[in-house]
Write a protein that holds these residues in place. Sequence first.
Motif, PDB file in Angstrom:
ATOM      1  N   ASP A 218     -86.310  65.518  -2.472  1.00  0.00           N
ATOM      2  CA  ASP A 218     -87.720  65.904  -2.415  1.00  0.00           C
ATOM      3  C   ASP A 218     -87.965  67.308  -2.948  1.00  0.00           C
ATOM      4  N   TYR A 219     -87.006  68.221  -2.708  1.00  0.00           N
ATOM      5  CA  TYR A 219     -87.294  69.595  -3.135  1.00  0.00           C
ATOM      6  C   TYR A 219     -87.276  69.747  -4.642  1.00  0.00           C
ATOM      7  N   ARG A 221     -88.668  67.437  -6.529  1.00  0.00           N
ATOM      8  CA  ARG A 221     -90.053  67.035  -6.798  1.00  0.00           C
ATOM      9  C   ARG A 221     -90.991  68.219  -6.540  1.00  0.00           C
ATOM     10  N   THR A 222     -90.732  68.952  -5.442  1.00  0.00           N
ATOM     11  CA  THR A 222     -91.553  70.131  -5.156  1.00  0.00           C
ATOM     12  C   THR A 222     -91.478  71.119  -6.318  1.00  0.00           C
ATOM     13  N   ARG A 224     -90.814  70.526  -9.428  1.00  0.00           N
ATOM     14  CA  ARG A 224     -91.567  70.015 -10.575  1.00  0.00           C
ATOM     15  C   ARG A 224     -93.064  70.185 -10.332  1.00  0.00           C
ATOM     16  N   ALA A 225     -93.492  69.944  -9.093  1.00  0.00           N
ATOM     17  CA  ALA A 225     -94.920  70.030  -8.776  1.00  0.00           C
ATOM     18  C   ALA A 225     -95.434  71.456  -8.896  1.00  0.00           C
ATOM     19  N   LYS A 226     -94.516  72.436  -8.864  1.00  0.00           N
ATOM     20  CA  LYS A 226     -94.941  73.822  -9.049  1.00  0.00           C
ATOM     21  C   LYS A 226     -95.286  74.110 -10.502  1.00  0.00           C
ATOM     22  N   GLY A 227     -94.867  73.206 -11.390  1.00  0.00           N
ATOM     23  CA  GLY A 227     -95.112  73.431 -12.805  1.00  0.00           C
ATOM     24  C   GLY A 227     -93.913  74.059 -13.496  1.00  0.00           C
ATOM     25  N   LEU A 228     -92.767  74.021 -12.842  1.00  0.00           N
ATOM     26  CA  LEU A 228     -91.538  74.547 -13.434  1.00  0.00           C
ATOM     27  C   LEU A 228     -91.082  73.592 -14.532  1.00  0.00           C
ATOM     28  N   ASP A 229     -90.550  74.164 -15.639  1.00  0.00           N
ATOM     29  CA  ASP A 229     -90.109  73.225 -16.665  1.00  0.00           C
ATOM     30  C   ASP A 229     -88.748  72.647 -16.292  1.00  0.00           C
ATOM     31  N   GLU A 230     -88.480  71.482 -16.874  1.00  0.00           N
ATOM     32  CA  GLU A 230     -87.360  70.667 -16.420  1.00  0.00           C
ATOM     33  C   GLU A 230     -86.024  71.419 -16.467  1.00  0.00           C
ATOM     34  N   LYS A 236     -82.159  76.122 -11.733  1.00  0.00           N
ATOM     35  CA  LYS A 236     -82.406  76.955 -10.551  1.00  0.00           C
ATOM     36  C   LYS A 236     -82.334  76.139  -9.257  1.00  0.00           C
ATOM     37  N   HIS A 237     -82.838  74.918  -9.279  1.00  0.00           N
ATOM     38  CA  HIS A 237     -82.943  74.183  -8.020  1.00  0.00           C
ATOM     39  C   HIS A 237     -81.861  73.123  -7.840  1.00  0.00           C
ATOM     40  N   ASN A 240     -77.311  74.606  -8.249  1.00  0.00           N
ATOM     41  CA  ASN A 240     -76.628  75.267  -7.136  1.00  0.00           C
ATOM     42  C   ASN A 240     -76.390  74.325  -5.973  1.00  0.00           C
ATOM     43  N   ASN A 241     -77.365  73.467  -5.709  1.00  0.00           N
ATOM     44  CA  ASN A 241     -77.177  72.507  -4.631  1.00  0.00           C
ATOM     45  C   ASN A 241     -76.110  71.485  -4.995  1.00  0.00           C
TER      46      ASN A 241
END
Lengths: 338, 333
Positions: A218-219, A221-222, A224-230, A236-237, A240-241
């Motif tokens: 889900d995070y 998706r969050t 992406r919903a911020k408008g971050l590019d792919e 970044k997201h 690391n995970n």
Amino acid sequence: MTRYIFRRLLMIVPVLVGVTFIVFSLTYISPGDPARMILPQDATDADISHMRHLMGLDEPFLLQYVHFLFGFKSPSEDASFSYKGLLALDLGRSYVSNRPVFKTILERFPNTALLAILALILSVILSIPAGIISATHQYSVSDMVVSILSLLGLSMPAFWLGMILIWIFSVKLRIFPSLANPANLKSLVLPVITLATMNTAVQARMTRSSMLEVIRQDYIRTARAKGLDEKKVIRKHALNNALIPVVTVIGLQVGQLLVGAVLTETVFSYPGIGTIMVDAIQRKDTPQILASVVFVAIIFALVNLIVDIVYAFIDPRIKAQYESMSKARSNGAARKGT
Amino acid sequence: MDEQLLSIQNLTTQYLTDESVIHAVNGINLHLAKGGSLGLVGESGAGKTTTAYSIMGLLPKLTGKITQGKILFEGKDLTRLPEDEMRKIRGNEISMIFQDPMTSLNPILTVGDQIAEVLEIHGTADTHAALAKAGDMLEMVGIPRDRMHEYPHQFSGGMKQRVIIAIALACNPKLLIADEPTTALDVTIQAQVLRMIRDLKVKLDTSLILISHNLGVVAQVCENVAIMYAGRIVEYGPLREVFSRPLHPYTEGLLNSIPRIEVDKDRLSPIRGMMPDPSTMPHGCIFKPRCPYAAAACGTRAPHITEISGRSVMCLMHEGVIPNTMGTGGHHA
């Protein structure tokens, strides 16, 4: 955090006690008599039992283990069979080369470490990008190529791959030497490739599956919903995970690499820890076997500790866990004190 | 009439799988005025979230497709916007709050960074100012600003949802889509979070689409309500009117299946049956298999949208094809 590291270091002690006891017992019950191997073929039984006495091999098993830990004073005037024991990092001299066993190990360890580090760098450089591309372009051609190559890498045993590489690059093409030694960087190419192949395959598969799992979270998706590019979403997201389980695998592999890739070193006659062990076992060189195995155990324990610490830096949840553990302990101690 | 912010026209969204085509959203029309609030209500699988993803451009890349229709946001058709243009809108002009706060935050970044990120993406502030603004946003949703350096696992579910609200509202969006924002929360926290969404909506003058399967939740926040069933909007109108005098049998069924304090009733009457499989839609009216008023004509003829004094409904009873017996309970009663 420091408290946690200190506690983890203390936890290595019981591990090492267990390891040394098992290794010592196995060496003790394994067939072959070191005294007979040292003495010439025509030695009499009396000579042999005298030698056993000098080497302390006629003592009871547990006493020998105590000697092994705390040192042994040989009854002979010659000091060559005396040693200060494992706690002083002295297990005596090799029965074969008559050199202090830990000295040989420490001399050869940098060779193994060099090979290990080169192989690790190569495999990480190749595997992580491959895994990411494979996961972010699932079912694409590149995903298929990565999957097939990693399956291939996984199914090639090191000794086989090493020999094939020697046959192609040393015998046929004459590009790289077949004997490796640390002074000649060119000669390291083949053993590094051999060592890195399996690791690259394992890491790439791990990165791919871990990444696939993370990009469904889900995070992401969050993000992406911020408008971050792919690309940034991945870097970044997701990355690391996704790397958390990969670090575990790499940690285990570093452990294995550092203690000497026995097969690879043997194929390329490389003077590392692996070849020491093989030689020592073949010649029933007890002090050398014991010293190498204990050394390997220490390295493994330390590498695992480092991996756990690295974890804490990647994942704040784990760090919090460590911190709360040591807090809980100090609270408990304080309560007991009052 | 108020200025339109969002106008969805004949939107059709499908998911393509290997075996079948899932008709998730089937030609819906929706309008939202600037500053307005719309509740999107329906059972699970009615296409509410797919509608939201269609607006946000967050449909799964390989499988999800908008096959027809327009989504006009301030006159721009979002379905035709290139991805990099869409990115500038996402999180900036249109924001979304997701259902499960427990998993919607990145576990390894501090909440402050996660709020600041959206400000940096849209160039609203540089790194330093963004962090300061992130602190302001946290305070706005009722979390002390010094907690911005903490990680999501250090927050409760309700607080995580507040953080997500803070992220969504950081750029002061024109439209906020809240997808089941309270479903995963404790009942006591639900009311708090809803009140917060309602208050912030007024304070920041944001338009709102609230998605919920819970009519009660929508009733607390929205002016208008659209009832979705199997990818269609079967009824639309001002919330009070729809609640007091439903036009569609499905709406009536939904209202009858929630307990009401002012009506003395021994048993709630649930809607019988299940929603149709979205890969094989029934002929005629989609609600016919479950409709207590269904007549023979409902099986052959699909209803169109009928406008009745500012409200709209999709039912043959209102087209005069079959007798209007709404309120009688139909033949199941």
